[in-house]
Motif scaffolding. Structure first.
Motif, PDB file in Angstrom:
ATOM      1  N   MET A   1       0.813  -1.208   0.000  1.00 26.31           N
ATOM      2  CA  MET A   1       0.000   0.000   0.000  1.00 26.31           C
ATOM      3  C   MET A   1       0.851   1.264   0.000  1.00 26.31           C
ATOM      4  O   MET A   1       0.393   2.303  -0.438  1.00 26.31           O
ATOM      5  CB  MET A   1      -0.931   0.015   1.219  1.00 26.31           C
ATOM      6  CG  MET A   1      -2.107  -0.942   1.118  1.00 26.31           C
ATOM      7  SD  MET A   1      -3.200  -0.587  -0.262  1.00 26.31           S
ATOM      8  CE  MET A   1      -4.031   0.851   0.316  1.00 26.31           C
ATOM      9  N   ASP A   2       2.092   1.181   0.505  1.00 23.04           N
ATOM     10  CA  ASP A   2       2.930   2.377   0.581  1.00 23.04           C
ATOM     11  C   ASP A   2       3.168   2.995  -0.797  1.00 23.04           C
ATOM     12  O   ASP A   2       3.280   4.211  -0.916  1.00 23.04           O
ATOM     13  CB  ASP A   2       4.271   2.053   1.233  1.00 23.04           C
ATOM     14  CG  ASP A   2       4.129   1.864   2.732  1.00 23.04           C
ATOM     15  OD1 ASP A   2       3.108   2.312   3.288  1.00 23.04           O
ATOM     16  OD2 ASP A   2       5.031   1.251   3.340  1.00 23.04           O
ATOM     17  N   ILE A   3       3.227   2.161  -1.819  1.00 21.42           N
ATOM     18  CA  ILE A   3       3.496   2.702  -3.161  1.00 21.42           C
ATOM     19  C   ILE A   3       2.371   3.622  -3.635  1.00 21.42           C
ATOM     20  O   ILE A   3       2.596   4.563  -4.385  1.00 21.42           O
ATOM     21  CB  ILE A   3       3.752   1.571  -4.177  1.00 21.42           C
ATOM     22  CG1 ILE A   3       4.370   2.143  -5.450  1.00 21.42           C
ATOM     23  CG2 ILE A   3       2.478   0.815  -4.503  1.00 21.42           C
ATOM     24  CD1 ILE A   3       4.996   1.111  -6.338  1.00 21.42           C
ATOM     25  N   LEU A   4       1.144   3.380  -3.189  1.00 20.46           N
ATOM     26  CA  LEU A   4       0.028   4.233  -3.583  1.00 20.46           C
ATOM     27  C   LEU A   4       0.089   5.606  -2.933  1.00 20.46           C
ATOM     28  O   LEU A   4      -0.462   6.573  -3.453  1.00 20.46           O
ATOM     29  CB  LEU A   4      -1.305   3.564  -3.238  1.00 20.46           C
ATOM     30  CG  LEU A   4      -1.636   2.287  -3.993  1.00 20.46           C
ATOM     31  CD1 LEU A   4      -2.939   1.699  -3.489  1.00 20.46           C
ATOM     32  CD2 LEU A   4      -1.707   2.537  -5.483  1.00 20.46           C
ATOM     33  N   PHE A   5       0.750   5.713  -1.791  1.00 23.26           N
ATOM     34  CA  PHE A   5       0.797   6.966  -1.052  1.00 23.26           C
ATOM     35  C   PHE A   5       2.014   7.817  -1.385  1.00 23.26           C
ATOM     36  O   PHE A   5       2.157   8.905  -0.864  1.00 23.26           O
ATOM     37  CB  PHE A   5       0.737   6.689   0.454  1.00 23.26           C
ATOM     38  CG  PHE A   5      -0.596   6.154   0.888  1.00 23.26           C
ATOM     39  CD1 PHE A   5      -1.632   7.019   1.183  1.00 23.26           C
ATOM     40  CD2 PHE A   5      -0.811   4.791   0.974  1.00 23.26           C
ATOM     41  CE1 PHE A   5      -2.859   6.528   1.579  1.00 23.26           C
ATOM     42  CE2 PHE A   5      -2.046   4.296   1.365  1.00 23.26           C
ATOM     43  CZ  PHE A   5      -3.075   5.163   1.665  1.00 23.26           C
ATOM     44  N   GLN A   6       2.896   7.321  -2.227  1.00 27.21           N
ATOM     45  CA  GLN A   6       4.101   8.057  -2.597  1.00 27.21           C
ATOM     46  C   GLN A   6       3.928   8.695  -3.973  1.00 27.21           C
ATOM     47  O   GLN A   6       3.106   8.272  -4.772  1.00 27.21           O
ATOM     48  CB  GLN A   6       5.306   7.111  -2.614  1.00 27.21           C
ATOM     49  CG  GLN A   6       5.603   6.480  -1.282  1.00 27.21           C
ATOM     50  CD  GLN A   6       5.934   7.510  -0.220  1.00 27.21           C
ATOM     51  OE1 GLN A   6       6.675   8.442  -0.459  1.00 27.21           O
ATOM     52  NE2 GLN A   6       5.359   7.347   0.967  1.00 27.21           N
ATOM     53  N   THR A   7       4.737   9.714  -4.239  1.00 25.76           N
ATOM     54  CA  THR A   7       4.765  10.300  -5.570  1.00 25.76           C
ATOM     55  C   THR A   7       5.425   9.304  -6.506  1.00 25.76           C
ATOM     56  O   THR A   7       6.499   8.784  -6.214  1.00 25.76           O
ATOM     57  CB  THR A   7       5.568  11.613  -5.546  1.00 25.76           C
ATOM     58  OG1 THR A   7       4.975  12.491  -4.588  1.00 25.76           O
ATOM     59  CG2 THR A   7       5.561  12.280  -6.899  1.00 25.76           C
ATOM     60  N   TRP A   8       4.789   9.047  -7.633  1.00 25.96           N
ATOM     61  CA  TRP A   8       5.322   8.068  -8.573  1.00 25.96           C
ATOM     62  C   TRP A   8       6.359   8.711  -9.484  1.00 25.96           C
ATOM     63  O   TRP A   8       6.221   9.870  -9.876  1.00 25.96           O
ATOM     64  CB  TRP A   8       4.214   7.474  -9.407  1.00 25.96           C
ATOM     65  CG  TRP A   8       3.280   6.599  -8.638  1.00 25.96           C
ATOM     66  CD1 TRP A   8       3.329   6.302  -7.307  1.00 25.96           C
ATOM     67  CD2 TRP A   8       2.146   5.924  -9.141  1.00 25.96           C
ATOM     68  NE1 TRP A   8       2.302   5.476  -6.962  1.00 25.96           N
ATOM     69  CE2 TRP A   8       1.544   5.225  -8.074  1.00 25.96           C
ATOM     70  CE3 TRP A   8       1.567   5.825 -10.387  1.00 25.96           C
ATOM     71  CZ2 TRP A   8       0.402   4.452  -8.229  1.00 25.96           C
ATOM     72  CZ3 TRP A   8       0.424   5.053 -10.540  1.00 25.96           C
ATOM     73  CH2 TRP A   8      -0.136   4.372  -9.470  1.00 25.96           C
ATOM     74  N   PRO A   9       7.395   7.967  -9.849  1.00 19.49           N
ATOM     75  CA  PRO A   9       8.390   8.500 -10.788  1.00 19.49           C
ATOM     76  C   PRO A   9       7.747   8.777 -12.151  1.00 19.49           C
ATOM     77  O   PRO A   9       6.755   8.133 -12.527  1.00 19.49           O
ATOM     78  CB  PRO A   9       9.425   7.378 -10.902  1.00 19.49           C
ATOM     79  CG  PRO A   9       9.122   6.409  -9.827  1.00 19.49           C
ATOM     80  CD  PRO A   9       7.710   6.616  -9.408  1.00 19.49           C
ATOM     81  N   TRP A  10       8.338   9.682 -12.882  1.00 18.71           N
ATOM     82  CA  TRP A  10       7.792  10.074 -14.174  1.00 18.71           C
ATOM     83  C   TRP A  10       7.670   8.894 -15.135  1.00 18.71           C
ATOM     84  O   TRP A  10       6.723   8.805 -15.911  1.00 18.71           O
ATOM     85  CB  TRP A  10       8.654  11.175 -14.812  1.00 18.71           C
ATOM     86  CG  TRP A  10      10.060  10.740 -15.120  1.00 18.71           C
ATOM     87  CD1 TRP A  10      11.131  10.854 -14.314  1.00 18.71           C
ATOM     88  CD2 TRP A  10      10.509  10.094 -16.312  1.00 18.71           C
ATOM     89  NE1 TRP A  10      12.254  10.328 -14.912  1.00 18.71           N
ATOM     90  CE2 TRP A  10      11.901   9.857 -16.151  1.00 18.71           C
ATOM     91  CE3 TRP A  10       9.907   9.688 -17.488  1.00 18.71           C
ATOM     92  CZ2 TRP A  10      12.659   9.242 -17.130  1.00 18.71           C
ATOM     93  CZ3 TRP A  10      10.681   9.081 -18.459  1.00 18.71           C
ATOM     94  CH2 TRP A  10      12.034   8.866 -18.281  1.00 18.71           C
ATOM     95  N   TYR A  11       8.629   7.954 -15.080  1.00 18.31           N
ATOM     96  CA  TYR A  11       8.603   6.850 -16.034  1.00 18.31           C
ATOM     97  C   TYR A  11       7.471   5.864 -15.745  1.00 18.31           C
ATOM     98  O   TYR A  11       6.988   5.205 -16.655  1.00 18.31           O
ATOM     99  CB  TYR A  11       9.956   6.136 -16.101  1.00 18.31           C
ATOM    100  CG  TYR A  11      10.539   5.748 -14.770  1.00 18.31           C
ATOM    101  CD1 TYR A  11      10.183   4.565 -14.140  1.00 18.31           C
ATOM    102  CD2 TYR A  11      11.453   6.576 -14.134  1.00 18.31           C
ATOM    103  CE1 TYR A  11      10.723   4.217 -12.916  1.00 18.31           C
ATOM    104  CE2 TYR A  11      12.001   6.238 -12.913  1.00 18.31           C
ATOM    105  CZ  TYR A  11      11.626   5.057 -12.304  1.00 18.31           C
ATOM    106  OH  TYR A  11      12.156   4.721 -11.085  1.00 18.31           O
TER     107      TYR A  11
END
Length: 185
Positions: A1-11
């Protein structure tokens, strides 16, 4: 779930946008948000007043679902998934905003001085919003689409008019940022 709460890289974000564009192209659909305004006006009866609104709006229902999804997704992201600790703004930008009397967003994407509820009590801000809305509406109609339609869909289809529009968007943004915004504030 942590990945959903972080800013995603441009790629990652760019790849997902490309997948969506390829899927829409496969089904013969053209993405753009400003076309929804035409559809909504037609549903409301504007086709009685102008020929521009006389078209088969039911063929655009899928795009209204995209609009609804963007609104719901934005609400969910801001209210349930926002993590202000991962928003960083260049210190030079913060200093420039403070010189204009605009406080730093403090972990938000937008400063309260411009986008908070208090902004709606200022006649100056209300006038800027109205004039800006008119200019955006005129500009998106004059350019044949909005930034998302031209920059994402048009450029992915290698349309020359979209390249011209995107160059115009960037030039307009630079002029606004460096010349007009300091005059307003």
């Amino acid at each position: 779930m942590d990945i959903l709460f972080q800013t995603w890289p441009w790629y990652v974000s760019g790849f997902l946008i490309a997948v969506i564009m390829l899927t829409l192209n496969y089904f013969g659909k053209v993405f753009g948000m400003s076309s929804n305004l035409r559809t909504l006006c037609t549903i409301a009866g504007a086709d009685q007043c102008a020929d521009f609104f006389k078209f088969d709006w039911k063929s655009q229902r899928w795009n209204l679902v995209v609009l609804l999804g963007a609104m719901i997704g934005g609400y969910v992201a801001v209210h349930f998934m926002a993590d202000p600790s991962n928003v960083s703004i260049n210190p030079k930008t913060v200093a420039q905003l403070q010189a204009m009397g605009i406080d730093a967003p403090n972990g938000k994407l937008l400063p309260d001085a411009l986008f908070g509820n208090a902004a709606f009590t200022s006649p100056k801000t209300i006038a800027i919003l109205i004039i800006g809305g008119i200019l955006i509406g005129f500009g998106s109609r004059y350019a044949g689409g909005c930034t998302s339609g031209h920059a994402i869909a048009g450029m992915s289809n290698l349309q020359r008019q979209s390249l011209k529009a995107v160059i115009g968007f960037f030039v307009g943004g630079l002029v606004m940022t460096y010349f007009i915004l300091p005059l307003i504030f």
